[in-house]
Design an enzyme around this catalytic site. Structure first.
Site, PDB file in Angstrom:
ATOM      1  N   GLU A   8      58.783  11.426  63.982  1.00 43.30           N
ATOM      2  CA  GLU A   8      60.134  11.500  64.533  1.00 43.30           C
ATOM      3  C   GLU A   8      61.095  12.161  63.554  1.00 43.30           C
ATOM      4  O   GLU A   8      61.953  12.952  63.944  1.00 43.30           O
ATOM      5  CB  GLU A   8      60.637  10.102  64.898  1.00 43.30           C
ATOM      6  CG  GLU A   8      59.869   9.418  66.005  1.00 43.30           C
ATOM      7  CD  GLU A   8      60.156   9.997  67.384  1.00 43.30           C
ATOM      8  OE1 GLU A   8      61.077  10.816  67.505  1.00 43.30           O
ATOM      9  OE2 GLU A   8      59.460   9.636  68.337  1.00 43.30           O
ATOM     10  N   ARG A  45      62.863  15.700  64.701  1.00 39.31           N
ATOM     11  CA  ARG A  45      64.293  15.587  64.982  1.00 39.31           C
ATOM     12  C   ARG A  45      65.147  16.051  63.806  1.00 39.31           C
ATOM     13  O   ARG A  45      66.046  16.875  63.977  1.00 39.31           O
ATOM     14  CB  ARG A  45      64.650  14.140  65.347  1.00 39.31           C
ATOM     15  CG  ARG A  45      63.914  13.602  66.563  1.00 39.31           C
ATOM     16  CD  ARG A  45      64.615  12.383  67.129  1.00 39.31           C
ATOM     17  NE  ARG A  45      63.725  11.557  67.944  1.00 39.31           N
ATOM     18  CZ  ARG A  45      64.134  10.655  68.826  1.00 39.31           C
ATOM     19  NH1 ARG A  45      65.417  10.473  69.019  1.00 39.31           N
ATOM     20  NH2 ARG A  45      63.272   9.926  69.512  1.00 39.31           N
ATOM     21  N   ASP A  50      50.490  13.816  74.000  1.00 38.29           N
ATOM     22  CA  ASP A  50      51.131  14.985  74.604  1.00 38.29           C
ATOM     23  C   ASP A  50      51.280  16.202  73.696  1.00 38.29           C
ATOM     24  O   ASP A  50      50.737  17.272  73.963  1.00 38.29           O
ATOM     25  CB  ASP A  50      52.490  14.588  75.189  1.00 38.29           C
ATOM     26  CG  ASP A  50      53.364  13.777  74.222  1.00 38.29           C
ATOM     27  OD1 ASP A  50      52.952  13.518  73.081  1.00 38.29           O
ATOM     28  OD2 ASP A  50      54.473  13.385  74.645  1.00 38.29           O
ATOM     29  N   GLU A 104      61.603  16.260  79.657  1.00 40.33           N
ATOM     30  CA  GLU A 104      60.382  17.033  79.893  1.00 40.33           C
ATOM     31  C   GLU A 104      60.403  17.838  81.192  1.00 40.33           C
ATOM     32  O   GLU A 104      59.935  18.983  81.228  1.00 40.33           O
ATOM     33  CB  GLU A 104      59.168  16.102  79.871  1.00 40.33           C
ATOM     34  CG  GLU A 104      58.807  15.585  78.488  1.00 40.33           C
ATOM     35  CD  GLU A 104      59.730  14.487  78.007  1.00 40.33           C
ATOM     36  OE1 GLU A 104      59.843  14.301  76.780  1.00 40.33           O
ATOM     37  OE2 GLU A 104      60.350  13.809  78.859  1.00 40.33           O
TER      38      GLU A 104
END
Length: 647
Positions: free
Chosen positions: A173, A177, A321, A496
């Site tokens: 993360e 980010r 994913d 998404e």
């Protein structure tokens, strides 16, 4: 402090799912805003929450809501001609939605890592904050030409952002980010200086503020890669630079997290000329690929110390994913000069079609399902909203970012491209159906599907097509295909689906995708606006009108959802897809040539037709992975033997 998966995550059918969704054992009780690649289970409903919509700063939307087709309209062409739609006005409304959110954050939670828009409060994940929301939003402000807001953010970064924190943070993360946000801001402010221009004298302190902060952060993240295999640990202490295993899942790292740092680290290496970032991130791909999974499909947990998958759970939703996303994007990032990643993508997409693509009943929507117990186990007809990155990624892989017409002019179009693009279009329709099927016009976090029994699989030759358009009748048969369970009804304003609509619009030029994006934006405005200037909030149930707000706003609303909507309604010459790649948090990076410093430092082992490594593949030498692990184990054993007795 450690970042924690939100509490009370439900079981989703797999016997091992309860393990992956446990809290990450934080001793200090702090939580990370919802992981990008993990489903979130809502807290208990907050009662008596008033739902007032389209007030104050968002009255500008009201006239549009009455004038244009509603979000439950069919997907037949709008009676309005394309020339009658003012796309610039729609883009401006997305900018206004960003400003409504940002102004609320500035007023009630400035500098804090979390924003709770209903209670109008903020909270830090660590003392002094990490700039979570601010850094993640930088490039969106640049693209929206919001100079005043950008200057405020830049001043905070210059004076208040300090990564020398004695706390552990999630490696993935923080990379996508924070590191991604800083690198993208550097790229856009350098290459597009007329966007949200801020004058900084050449040679003055702070001229390379974003890059300096990015380099400092990346240096701290490197410790996460110091596992026995080079696969990054789930967390890293920013001050001590020591990697930390996951507090759950037996210490395993999720596959998506381990393999979704490469775009960021490679771009930083290109900017600085320091090859270490590149080498650390690239090695992960070799270790993962050397395991030799069947048909390119990987289980969702991997042990960072032994380099082996922990179980057989295979899915393209949470924790799986972005591994697949970064295969094709690594290939494109380095200007198609690393064909190994194209090969891995093609193999994985073939595996997806073979093992995971089935069809709903009775309307034949294409479903990208899961195999909770491995490829030889049963199929689960379930799609996380996270899976909806896939239609756009497939389309991007087909053309490399060119439009379909441009790609066809190269003479390279084939039956394979046709089949892949058809798959992208059908999956896109499935994802849009997840929105249209609900009363609010917003998708649930997770959707299940009724399917044919036995399953009709694409690999068996089935090539079923969903209805041409969505019949708006509330009793229409197509609605029976979609099943939303009580634990999955929340919506976090995830990006998404609008991300894929952005790609599909840019690549195909089909106006339908642009119109669908507008429908979704209208639904956000109608159901997620916080009264009294609080901005936007996640909602507890997509099935209830009026919706109940969750008092939670994720930074990806600003970093991705609104950015992709803004770009979808804008001109295609802004960040053309053949020139950039977007990381999994929506931060654009430039494509570049390898040059003299960089190369693909590994090659794939020979494989059979199923993707398994051939038995006669060359044995690893003394410098191979097993030798390195053995050496480290021996060193640890010697250290234990020599440990002095305690008295």
């Amino acid at each position: 402090m450690s970042f924690a998966v939100p509490r009370n995550v439900p079981a989703f059918g797999a016997s091992q799912r309860h393990l992956e969704d446990r809290v990450w054992g934080s001793n200090r009780g702090m939580e990370l805003p919802t992981y990008k690649d993990k489903p979130f289970y809502p807290k208990s409903r907050r009662s008596n929450m008033l739902r007032k919509r389209l007030l104050g700063p968002l009255l500008f939307v009201a006239a549009t809501l009455m004038y244009y087709m509603g979000f439950f309209a069919s997907s037949k062409p709008s009676p309005l001609s394309p020339s009658a739609i003012n796309w610039k006005d729609r883009q401006d409304q997305v900018r206004d939605a960003f400003l409504l959110t940002w102004n609320a954050y500035e007023k009630y939670a400035w500098g804090h890592d979390e924003f709770h828009p209903v209670s109008k409060t903020g909270r830090d994940m660590v003392d002094g904050g990490l700039g979570w929301i601010i850094v993640d939003s930088l490039d969106t402000m640049i693209l929206m030409n919001l100079t005043t807001q950008l200057k405020h953010a830049r001043d905070w970064i210059s004076t208040s952002l300090d990564y020398d924190k004695d706390h552990d943070v999630n490696t993935f993360e923080t990379t996508i980010r924070m590191l991604g946000g800083l690198l993208s801001a550097h790229y856009l402010s350098t290459e597009l200086p007329h966007y949200a221009p801020i004058h900084v004298a050449k040679g003055s302190p702070g001229e390379d503020l974003y890059l300096e902060k990015a380099s400092d952060l990346a240096d701290r993240l490197l410790g996460a890669y110091e596992s026995m295999t080079g696969i990054p640990y789930a967390s890293i202490n920013l001050k001590t630079r020591k990697g930390i295993k996951s507090h759950a899942d037996g210490g395993a790292s999720s596959t998506a997290e381990a393999t979704t740092t490469q775009l960021e680290m490679k771009y930083l290496s290109k900017l600085t000329g320091e090859t270490l970032y590149w080498e650390k991130a690239e090695r992960v791909m070799k270790v993962v690929d050397d395991i030799g999974q069947k048909d390119g499909l990987l289980p969702i947990f991997i042990d960072p110390d032994v380099g082996r998958f922990r179980d057989g759970n295979i899915r393209l939703g949470s924790r799986g994913d972005s591994y697949y996303e970064y295969l094709i994007k690594q290939y494109l990032q380095t200007s198609q000069q690393e064909p190994v990643y194209r090969e891995m993508w093609d193999e994985a997409l073939t595996g997806v079609r073979k093992h995971l693509i089935t069809y709903s009943y009775p309307s034949n929507f294409t479903v990208l399902a899961e195999r909770p117990n491995g490829l030889d186990g049963s199929l689960s007809p379930k799609m996380d909203h996270l899976v909806c990155f896939m239609p756009g990624t497939i389309a991007l892989a087909v053309t490399g970012g060119l439009t379909v017409n441009e790609f066809k002019e190269t003479g390279s179009w084939s039956k394979g491209q046709d089949e892949a693009m058809d798959l992208a279009k059908e999956l896109m329709k499935t994802c849009m159906g997840m929105y249209k099927v609900t009363p609010t016009g917003l998708a649930a976090e997770i959707t299940y599907f009724r399917t044919w029994e036995p399953h009709k699989m694409a690999w068996e030759g089935w090539n079923l097509k969903s209805p041409e358009y969505f019949d708006p009748d509330r009793n229409a048969a197509w609605r029976d295909d979609f099943v939303i369970k009580p634990n999955d009804v929340h919506n976090l304003l995830r990006p998404e689906t609008v991300e894929s609509l952005f790609y599909m619009w840019r690549i195909t030029g089909d106006l339908e995708y642009r119109n669908w994006a507008w429908e979704i934006f209208q639904a956000f405005v109608e159901h997620a606006v916080v009264p009294d200037g609080g901005g936007f909030s996640s909602i507890n149930s997509v099935k209830l009108i009026p919706a109940r707000l969750k008092d939670n706003l994720e930074s990806f609303w600003l970093a991705e959802t609104l950015k992709y909507l803004f770009l979808t309604f804008g001109e295609a010459d802004v960040l053309p897809l053949q020139d950039v790649v977007f990381n999994t948090e929506g931060h654009p990076f430039p494509r570049f040539e390898l040059g003299k410093l960089f190369k693909t430092g590994w090659s794939r082992k020979p494989r059979d037709e199923y993707g398994h490594i051939k038995p006669d593949a060359p044995k690893r030498s003394n410098t191979n992975l097993e030798a390195v692990i053995d050496d480290k184990v021996k060193i640890q054993s010697v250290a234990v033997e020599k440990k002095p007795e305690q008295h």
